[in-house]
Structure formats: C-alpha cells, structure tokens
Design a protein around this motif. Structure first.
Motif, mmCIF file in Angstrom:
data_model
loop_
_atom_site.group_PDB
_atom_site.id
_atom_site.type_symbol
_atom_site.label_atom_id
_atom_site.label_comp_id
_atom_site.label_asym_id
_atom_site.label_seq_id
_atom_site.Cartn_x
_atom_site.Cartn_y
_atom_site.Cartn_z
ATOM 1 N N ILE A 251 23.211 -42.876 -3.442
ATOM 2 C CA ILE A 251 22.783 -43.583 -2.223
ATOM 3 C C ILE A 251 23.300 -42.770 -1.045
ATOM 4 N N PRO A 252 22.425 -41.954 -0.447
ATOM 5 C CA PRO A 252 22.850 -41.167 0.711
ATOM 6 C C PRO A 252 22.637 -41.947 1.999
ATOM 7 N N HIS A 253 23.328 -41.525 3.056
ATOM 8 C CA HIS A 253 23.031 -42.072 4.377
ATOM 9 C C HIS A 253 21.535 -41.898 4.652
ATOM 10 N N GLN A 254 20.909 -42.963 5.127
ATOM 11 C CA GLN A 254 19.445 -42.991 5.268
ATOM 12 C C GLN A 254 19.044 -42.528 6.674
ATOM 13 N N ALA A 255 19.160 -41.212 6.939
ATOM 14 C CA ALA A 255 18.834 -40.712 8.281
ATOM 15 C C ALA A 255 17.430 -40.139 8.330
ATOM 16 N N ASN A 256 17.084 -39.388 7.302
ATOM 17 C CA ASN A 256 15.846 -38.613 7.352
ATOM 18 C C ASN A 256 15.511 -38.197 5.919
ATOM 19 N N GLN A 257 14.276 -38.413 5.498
ATOM 20 C CA GLN A 257 13.913 -38.093 4.103
ATOM 21 C C GLN A 257 14.143 -36.619 3.788
ATOM 22 N N ARG A 258 13.975 -35.756 4.799
ATOM 23 C CA ARG A 258 14.157 -34.319 4.538
ATOM 24 C C ARG A 258 15.627 -34.000 4.296
ATOM 25 N N ILE A 259 16.541 -34.691 4.969
ATOM 26 C CA ILE A 259 17.978 -34.486 4.720
ATOM 27 C C ILE A 259 18.320 -35.008 3.330
ATOM 28 N N VAL A 260 17.763 -36.173 2.982
ATOM 29 C CA VAL A 260 17.998 -36.754 1.653
ATOM 30 C C VAL A 260 17.500 -35.798 0.569
ATOM 31 N N ASP A 261 16.292 -35.258 0.766
ATOM 32 C CA ASP A 261 15.711 -34.353 -0.239
ATOM 33 C C ASP A 261 16.550 -33.081 -0.383
ATOM 34 N N ALA A 262 16.968 -32.528 0.762
ATOM 35 C CA ALA A 262 17.753 -31.284 0.705
ATOM 36 C C ALA A 262 19.104 -31.531 0.043
ATOM 37 N N THR A 263 19.711 -32.692 0.319
ATOM 38 C CA THR A 263 21.022 -33.007 -0.277
ATOM 39 C C THR A 263 20.884 -33.213 -1.783
ATOM 40 N N SER A 264 19.863 -33.962 -2.212
ATOM 41 C CA SER A 264 19.711 -34.213 -3.649
ATOM 42 C C SER A 264 19.329 -32.932 -4.385
ATOM 43 N N LYS A 265 18.560 -32.071 -3.705
ATOM 44 C CA LYS A 265 18.217 -30.779 -4.326
ATOM 45 C C LYS A 265 19.482 -29.935 -4.510
ATOM 46 N N ARG A 266 20.332 -29.904 -3.482
ATOM 47 C CA ARG A 266 21.570 -29.127 -3.579
ATOM 48 C C ARG A 266 22.417 -29.609 -4.753
ATOM 49 N N LEU A 267 22.393 -30.940 -4.986
ATOM 50 C CA LEU A 267 23.188 -31.498 -6.087
ATOM 51 C C LEU A 267 22.451 -31.417 -7.425
ATOM 52 N N GLY A 268 21.161 -31.076 -7.381
ATOM 53 C CA GLY A 268 20.378 -30.997 -8.612
ATOM 54 C C GLY A 268 19.967 -32.355 -9.153
ATOM 55 N N LEU A 269 19.775 -33.332 -8.233
ATOM 56 C CA LEU A 269 19.370 -34.676 -8.655
ATOM 57 C C LEU A 269 17.895 -34.901 -8.365
ATOM 58 N N GLY A 270 17.137 -35.379 -9.355
ATOM 59 C CA GLY A 270 15.728 -35.702 -9.141
ATOM 60 C C GLY A 270 15.596 -36.980 -8.327
ATOM 61 N N SER A 271 14.403 -37.187 -7.755
ATOM 62 C CA SER A 271 14.208 -38.351 -6.867
ATOM 63 C C SER A 271 14.356 -39.675 -7.626
ATOM 64 N N ASP A 272 14.215 -39.652 -8.960
ATOM 65 C CA ASP A 272 14.381 -40.884 -9.742
ATOM 66 C C ASP A 272 15.835 -41.366 -9.734
ATOM 67 N N ARG A 273 16.765 -40.499 -9.300
ATOM 68 C CA ARG A 273 18.175 -40.915 -9.245
ATOM 69 C C ARG A 273 18.670 -41.033 -7.801
ATOM 70 N N VAL A 274 17.744 -41.142 -6.853
ATOM 71 C CA VAL A 274 18.111 -41.256 -5.437
ATOM 72 C C VAL A 274 17.480 -42.525 -4.868
ATOM 73 N N PHE A 275 18.288 -43.380 -4.244
ATOM 74 C CA PHE A 275 17.771 -44.625 -3.676
ATOM 75 C C PHE A 275 17.534 -44.438 -2.181
ATOM 76 N N THR A 276 16.327 -44.745 -1.741
ATOM 77 C CA THR A 276 16.048 -44.682 -0.297
ATOM 78 C C THR A 276 15.300 -45.934 0.163
ATOM 79 N N ASN A 277 15.553 -46.320 1.382
ATOM 80 C CA ASN A 277 14.775 -47.390 2.022
ATOM 81 C C ASN A 277 14.522 -47.050 3.492
ATOM 82 N N LEU A 278 14.737 -45.776 3.843
ATOM 83 C CA LEU A 278 14.624 -45.400 5.258
ATOM 84 C C LEU A 278 13.203 -45.521 5.781
ATOM 85 N N ASP A 279 12.213 -45.542 4.875
ATOM 86 C CA ASP A 279 10.834 -45.749 5.321
ATOM 87 C C ASP A 279 10.688 -47.107 6.006
ATOM 88 N N ARG A 280 11.501 -48.099 5.596
ATOM 89 C CA ARG A 280 11.381 -49.456 6.150
ATOM 90 C C ARG A 280 12.371 -49.759 7.270
#
Ligand code: ACO
Length: 326
Positions: A251-280
């Motif tokens: 569960i990353p800070h919900q600032a920007n989907q691109r920051i979330v994607d870059a952070t999870s990529k750096r950690l090697g985590l697929g989107s199925d293991r990342v929780f986001t609700n920043l769209d809402r």
C-alpha cells in the motif's frame, strides 16, 4: 511486546469532484489528468466539515472494529498538514469529539508521510509499555489550501481521513518494523508558504500575493518520491531479512499512479500485489495510506499472515515504511 493493528476505519466527504467538473474550473482535461496521474475524481469537504470531523469518524469506525472504548485510548496522534487551527491540536478536538478522556493527544506534521511517522511513534509507546491502546489518524482537508486557479496542483488533491487502533500483543500478527527518514534540504519543493510565522495570515500580502496556497515543483518531487519510497521499502525488507517476493500487498502513498508504478517496478512487484484507490480520491496526503488500508481490510484483500508493506513520501521531504505481518 509486539504491536498489532486491531481496527481500521476511514471517512470521506460525500461530495465528489470529477475531472469533467475540473475542466470547467481550469484549463485542463480528463485525458491529461488521467494519463499523467491516474486520478478520475476526488472528495471535497462541505462547509461545516473540518479535519477533525473526518478524523473522529474514521477513529470511531476503527474503534468499533477493535472493540475499543473511548476511555481505553491512551494516546491520539493526528497526522495532518491541514489542522482545524494552528492550535490547539486537531488531536485534542478529536479527543473531545470521541470522549477519550484518558488520552494524551497531539498532532504530527510530516505531510504525506505523517501516518507512517505516527505508526512509528505509536510502536515505541506500545513496546515500551507507555500506552496500551493508541489511535493513529491521518486526516486532511487539502481542498482548503490549494489554489483552485492553478491547474498544476488543484487537480491532484482530495479530502478525507483514515485511522487505526494499535494495541500491544503477544501474538505473531504484528507490526514488524517502521522506518522513518527526512531530507530537509528540499523543504521548498513542496510546501505552503503562507499562514505560518514567515508569511503570517495577519499580513495582507500573504493573501494578496497568493502565498497562502500549497506550492509544488511537480517534476522534482516526482523523481525524489520514486527513489525515496524505494529506499524506505528496501530498508524494511533488509531489517526483516525478507525479499520483495515475500510481500503479499504493497500500500503506497496514493499520490500519482506513475509514482506507484515506478515504485512497484523498482521493487519487482506486479500490479496484483499493489493496492490503489487514487483514481477515486486523489492525493489525500497523510490520509491516503490509512484510507487504502481500511478499504483493503474491509474488502478482505488482506489475509492473515499476509506481509503488508506501507510506504510513503511527502513534503519536508519526509519518507518511511511500515511492514506488518497481518
Ligand atoms: N492540465 C493540463 N495541463 C497541465 C496540467 C493540467 N492539470 N498541469 C500541468 N499542465 C501542463 C504544464 O503546464 C506543462 O505545460 P507546458 O509544457 O506547456 O509548460 C505540461 O502540462 C507538462 O507539465 P509537467 O509538470 O512537466 O507534467 P508532468 O508530466 O511532470 O506531470 C505532475 C505533472 C502530475 C504534477 C507530476 O509531476 C507529478 O505527479 N509529480 C509528483 C507530484 C506528487 O505526486 N506530489 C505529491 C507527492 S508528495 C505529497 O503527496 C505531498
């Protein structure tokens, strides 16, 4: 003594502001906001609703889940950069609203990392035996400090609150570690110039020259955010002799989907293991992680034994991580 999260709660304003509505306010488009940030809509507090309003409601929901009575709460920490007043603390107002008469209450200023900082302080109170039940709350009304004429910032933020109850525990389902960091050399890349002692609200120029509003160097903040959140997450993994493969949910800070994607990529985590609700909800600063945590918890996304990583970055700069064996 281990430390366990026994309840989660969140509270959001009823009013939804969509990207289409923002197109009527500033020169922007749903397409720009969606592709650059992932945000589709955000919640906006109504007149008569304050930071303490949502903080207290989120806390009540967390206490109900934990089965905690107001008089059992020893400590209330409210992380916020948009308090009801410069003083007294919003935490003291929340104490009054909850009737938590035995608590010590204070606010914590660490911008978007405030909730992680709050967990870290609560962990130390509980491990030392200085408290038995603690409320950590992140609550913000950012809509009252953004310039609704500035398209660079007004599209990004939203209002709301999230809360947890933390208790001492002998079991394994516990907070494994917290890590906090600060880098004050970049304090002026993301801040609110007005209403403190440098540009007081009593000086007419503070309002007239627009210094009252949140200001941000978005591009610079973006680069720092990705690096710092990666470092904070890696510190948590190293301290617990774990690898990214062990993480069940991020569960990353919900600032920007691109920051979330870059952070999870750096950690090697697929989107199925990342929780986001920043769209809402957009970026709700200190409230973003506890709101997402409450949603993940109530949706049953978090299973017992799941290794949960929470990681944040915000103005200051501040950053940090918390790792939980759920
Ligand atoms: N609609 C349309 N155009 C816009 C808007 C908008 N809402 N906002 C900016 N633009 C324009 C800019 O004026 C610029 O135009 P120009 O090239 O003619 O000058 C163009 O879009 C590109 O602007 P950039 O700032 O380079 O856009 P970028 O791709 O960097 O995205 C953004 C901007 C979304 C702010 C991005 O930098 C970002 O997300 N940064 C991190 C900010 C953040 O997440 N902060 C919070 C983290 S810390 C905390 O939560 C407190």
């Amino acid at each position: 003594m281990n430390v366990r999260i026994t309840g989660t709660g969140s509270a959001l304003p009823g009013k939804i502001l969509t990207n289409a509505e923002l197109e009527q306010l500033v020169d922007t488009s749903d397409e720009w906001i969606t592709t650059r940030t992932g945000i589709k809509e955000r919640r906006i507090a109504a007149e008569g609703e304050y930071t303490s309003t949502f903080a207290a409601e989120a806390a009540r929901r967390a206490m109900t889940m934990a089965g905690a009575l107001p008089e059992e709460i020893d400590l209330i920490i409210v992380a916020t950069v948009t308090p009801d007043f410069p003083f007294p603390s919003t935490a003291c107002i929340v104490q009054d609203l909850l009737g938590a008469s035995n608590a010590t209450a204070f606010d914590l200023s660490a911008a978007c990392s405030g909730f992680i900082y709050g967990l870290s302080i609560a962990e130390k109170y509980l491990r030392s035996g200085s408290a038995r039940k603690i409320l950590v709350i992140g609550s913000e009304i950012l809509s009252r400090v953004v310039d609704w004429k500035d398209r660079n910032t007004c599209v990004l933020f939203g209002d709301g609150a999230g809360a947890v109850v933390l208790e001492g525990s002998e079991g394994d389902h516990s907070l494994l570690s917290t890590h906090t960091f600060s880098n004050g050399t970049h304090w002026n890349l993301l801040y609110q110039p007005g209403s403190g002692s440098r540009n007081p609200a009593t000086d007419p120029r503070t309002i007239a020259e627009g210094r009252i509003y949140l200001t941000m160097e978005g591009n610079d903040v973006f680069k720092h955010a990705v690096r710092a959140m990666g470092e904070a997450a890696e510190a948590a993994l190293a301290a617990n002799s774990l690898s990214a493969a062990d993480i069940g949910l991020l569960i990353p800070h919900q600032a920007n989907q691109r920051i979330v994607d870059a952070t999870s990529k750096r950690l090697g985590l697929g989107s199925d293991r990342v929780f986001t609700n920043l769209d809402r909800y957009g970026n709700t600063s200190s409230a973003s992680i506890p709101i997402a945590l409450d949603e993940a918890n109530r949706q049953g996304v978090l299973k017992p034994g799941c290794k949960l990583m929470m990681v944040a970055f915000g103005g200051g700069f501040t950053y940090g991580s918390a790792l939980v064996n759920w």
